[in-house]
Scaffold this active site. Structure first.
Site, short mmCIF file in Angstrom:
data_model
loop_
_atom_site.label_atom_id
_atom_site.label_comp_id
_atom_site.label_asym_id
_atom_site.label_seq_id
_atom_site.Cartn_x
_atom_site.Cartn_y
_atom_site.Cartn_z
N ARG A 279 0.75 -1.13 0.05
CA ARG A 279 -0.05 -0.26 -0.36
C ARG A 279 1.26 1.07 -0.06
O ARG A 279 1.65 1.15 0.74
CB ARG A 279 -1.08 -0.01 1.27
CG ARG A 279 -2.17 0.80 1.40
CD ARG A 279 -2.38 1.07 2.45
NE ARG A 279 -2.45 0.55 3.61
CZ ARG A 279 -1.76 0.69 4.64
NH1 ARG A 279 -1.20 2.41 4.67
NH2 ARG A 279 -1.46 0.83 6.33
N HIS A 283 -4.04 4.01 4.95
CA HIS A 283 -4.98 3.02 4.53
C HIS A 283 -6.05 3.64 4.50
O HIS A 283 -6.63 2.94 3.56
CB HIS A 283 -5.16 2.61 6.23
CG HIS A 283 -6.04 1.42 6.28
ND1 HIS A 283 -6.11 0.54 5.83
CD2 HIS A 283 -7.40 1.94 7.09
CE1 HIS A 283 -7.16 -0.34 6.24
NE2 HIS A 283 -7.73 0.39 6.78
N TYR A 292 4.31 5.44 10.80
CA TYR A 292 4.38 4.23 11.14
C TYR A 292 5.77 3.71 10.47
O TYR A 292 6.06 1.83 10.71
CB TYR A 292 3.08 3.13 11.72
CG TYR A 292 2.08 3.26 10.22
CD1 TYR A 292 2.02 2.33 9.98
CD2 TYR A 292 1.09 3.98 10.31
CE1 TYR A 292 1.51 2.55 8.16
CE2 TYR A 292 0.24 4.27 9.35
CZ TYR A 292 0.68 3.59 8.76
OH TYR A 292 -0.64 3.15 7.19
#
Length: 385
Positions: A279, A283, A292
């Site tokens: 990805r 998200h 992160y």
């Protein structure tokens, strides 16, 4: 589309003396074509496309990326409530979406915009859902694609039940048989629903392909916190085959998905495909991936971009020229502009319409709720509110 060919088991491919990677790959990140690749199931995979089909795959990839980017921009400008981008996962979706036969049924999550595109669903339909105008609007029976499912992993149970149903209806067992594909992410594999679906599909030999897009992160949790082994190997414990495919390789994804679906329609039961991809964005538009993951990781995966490798391949093979690429880019730009105009012109739904399709034949309870809301809304007429 040409078929993904399934041959006899063969030994793993080697390049420059190195052992084969643990996934099926037919097109390298540099755009080099691999004739055959062997999966963990011992099956040899390949494809045989015409030049026009290669150009069509490239067009699909560019188109859905551009439309996806437009949707992200619309959300940032307040025109959509939220958006789940597919950036980086185009090959997994186009490859699997084009591998579906007309009679097959797909059960998506909320990110399979590319699969919807491949099934002929108007791109405005998922955007109307995220704008809050309707529930998605497409007809699952017409397009053979179920509605988006927001609850993580719940669609695997829906898909398994549907697959068991078509088996009981005698729609399995030949070339014209029906098969089911169910999409979910790596994070969903930790959900109970997914594991229950695996059990039912295995025990009842359901004609279903579980298609996991492993994009490395379940929102902010890396794959290392979801599993200690490659996800495709989980299928072993449930008693059906699993394999990993390079999810940034549209050719390999097509080949393994077409084979798995054909196996299902011929009565050979379920398969788990792990599409190993990434990805590239957030998200959803409520997420900040910089909190992160590090930039160097993103850069590493950018070198494996699914569109770049197809373009490199068709250029090397002289399948397409500069005029073709310019035409595709212009078409994608115009489609995106048209999509934007249609989103901005969407009328807001009347509040009372939320009750229209709760039950097919109405309900006294719902009717009473409608009346109470109507009275409440009428109370504002002529006021300063």
């Amino acid at each position: 589309m040409a078929k993904g060919d399934r041959g006899a088991p063969a030994r793993g491919r080697e390049v420059a003396g190195e052992p084969a990677p643990d996934f099926v790959q037919l097109l390298t990140p540099d755009g080099e074509r691999i004739d055959k690749s062997v999966g963990a199931d011992g099956v040899e995979y390949t494809v045989d496309f015409t030049d026009e089909e290669y150009r069509g795959l490239y067009r699909d990839l560019v188109m859905i990326r551009r439309l996806d980017a437009e949707a992200t921009a619309l959300q940032r400008q307040g025109e959509l409530g939220i958006w789940a981008s597919l950036l980086g996962q185009e090959a997994a979706q186009v490859g699997s979406g084009r591998a579906l036969r007309e009679q097959d049924m797909a059960f998506p999550t909320y990110r399979e915009h590319g699969v919807l595109y491949c099934r002929g669903i108007d791109p405005i339909m998922p955007l109307s859902l995220f704008r809050g105008v309707d529930q998605g609007a497409w007809d699952p029976l017409e397009f053979k694609v179920n509605m988006y499912t927001i609850v993580i992993g719940a669609q695997t149970l829906h898909a398994t039940g549907y697959a068991m149903g078509i088996a009981k209806d005698g729609k399995v067992g030949g070339d014209d048989g029906e098969a089911v594909i169910c999409y979910f992410g790596d994070g969903a594999t930790s959900q109970g629903d997914v594991n229950e679906a695996f059990i039912w599909a295995s025990v009842f030999h359901a004609p279903i392909v579980f298609f996991c897009q492993n994009n490395q992160y379940a929102i902010s949790e890396p794959i290392e916190k979801q599993t200690r082994i490659p996800l495709y190997r989980r299928a072993d414990g449930f008693g059906f085959p699993g394999l990993r495919v390079d999810g940034n390789d549209v050719l390999a994804t097509y080949a393994v998905t077409r084979t798995a679906l054909d196996n299902a329609r011929h009565g050979q039961g379920p398969t788990l495909i792990e599409a190993y991809t990434y990805r590239m964005g957030a998200h959803t538009t409520t997420d900040d991936p910089t909190r992160y993951r590090v930039a160097s990781e993103v850069e590493e995966w950018q070198a494996k971009d699914p569109i770049t490798r197809v373009r490199a391949f068709v250029e090397k093979q002289q399948i397409a020229d500069a005029a073709f690429f310019a035409e595709v880019d212009e078409q994608a730009k115009q489609e995106a502009l048209h999509l934007r105009e249609r989103v901005l012109s969407m009328p807001d739904p009347q509040p009372l319409t939320m009750f229209d399709h709760v039950y097919p034949h109405g309900s006294p309870v719902v009717d009473a709720q409608r009346e109470r809301l109507a009275e409440y809304l009428d109370s504002f007429e002529g006021s300063a509110h």
